[in-house]
Design an enzyme around this catalytic site. Structure first.
Site, PDB file in Angstrom:
ATOM      1  CB  CYS A  77      -1.005  -0.041   1.145  1.00  0.00           C
ATOM      2  SG  CYS A  77      -2.365   1.111   0.875  1.00  0.00           S
ATOM      3  CG  HIS A 177      -4.334  -3.157   2.562  1.00  0.00           C
ATOM      4  ND1 HIS A 177      -3.394  -2.598   3.405  1.00  0.00           N
ATOM      5  CD2 HIS A 177      -5.038  -2.125   2.052  1.00  0.00           C
ATOM      6  CE1 HIS A 177      -3.537  -1.286   3.410  1.00  0.00           C
ATOM      7  NE2 HIS A 177      -4.527  -0.967   2.591  1.00  0.00           N
ATOM      8  CD  GLU A 179      -2.198  -5.911   5.184  1.00  0.00           C
ATOM      9  OE1 GLU A 179      -2.761  -4.809   5.313  1.00  0.00           O
ATOM     10  OE2 GLU A 179      -1.381  -6.158   4.261  1.00  0.00           O
TER      11      GLU A 179
END
Length: 195
Positions: A77, A177, A179
């Site tokens: 990001c 993202h 994650e």
């Protein structure tokens, strides 16, 4: 294997830590130069605003340290954007690892900015995309994006085609993202840890 998450004032650090926990990875959150240099893998996350984040990196010398690293480095990001040459967000000179500028999405009918939510990525290349399906869905939250360039390893189309992922030498980056991108993001992180 020692993985370091770079600690700075822009980060979705907790969700990165949870993702690494799910993978059973050992990691350390730090801004200490010796710890970062001695890591096997380095993750440079980010949520926030480019100029403030770059000011923080400069204060601690991290703007010089990160580009000098020799081990695999993954920026996500805002982390990815700061690894580029320049960001239009508050006219910010960034680290220049990737020789490309980050531009704001223009206002276009039918497109909301920031670009928030799930979108597909295509034209996948490189080791981090191994095992990912073409047009896999990942989660984005951003108003600025790097153009498509020779270092692009995945493309997303929103307002315009942009670099969803970049790679040069030991530096890897994802605009989305990883994650919080479900199985796709988890596979990408797994691939990174295996480099």
């Amino acid at each position: 294997m020692k993985t370091v998450i770079i600690k700075y004032n822009a980060g979705n650090v907790q969700s990165v830590m949870y993702a690494l926990d799910r993978l059973g990875a050992n990691y350390l959150l730090t801004d200490d130069e010796a710890e970062i240099r001695s890591a096997d893998k380095v993750i440079f996350p980010g949520v926030g605003e480019a100029s403030t984040a770059m000011a923080y990196l400069r204060e601690r010398g991290l703007d010089k340290l990160i580009p000098s690293l020799k081990q695999p480095v993954l920026g996500t990001c805002v982390g990815m954007q700061l690894m580029c040459r320049y960001s239009e967000e508050n006219d910010t000179t960034c680290m220049g690892i990737f020789d490309i500028d980050v531009r704001r999405f223009p206002a276009e009918p039918g497109f909301k900015v920031p670009h928030t939510g799930w979108n597909s990525i295509h034209t996948l290349q490189g080791p981090l995309t191994e095992g990912l399906a073409e047009n896999a869905y990942v989660y984005f939250v951003h108003s600025y994006a790097a153009d498509v360039c020779p270092e692009t390893t995945a493309v997303c189309d929103y307002v315009r085609p942009f670099s969803a992922m970049l790679h040069r030498d030991n530096f890897y980056a994802a605009q989305f993202h990883a994650e919080i991108s479900g199985d796709v993001g988890q596979r990408l992180l797994e691939n990174f840890l295996k480099l």
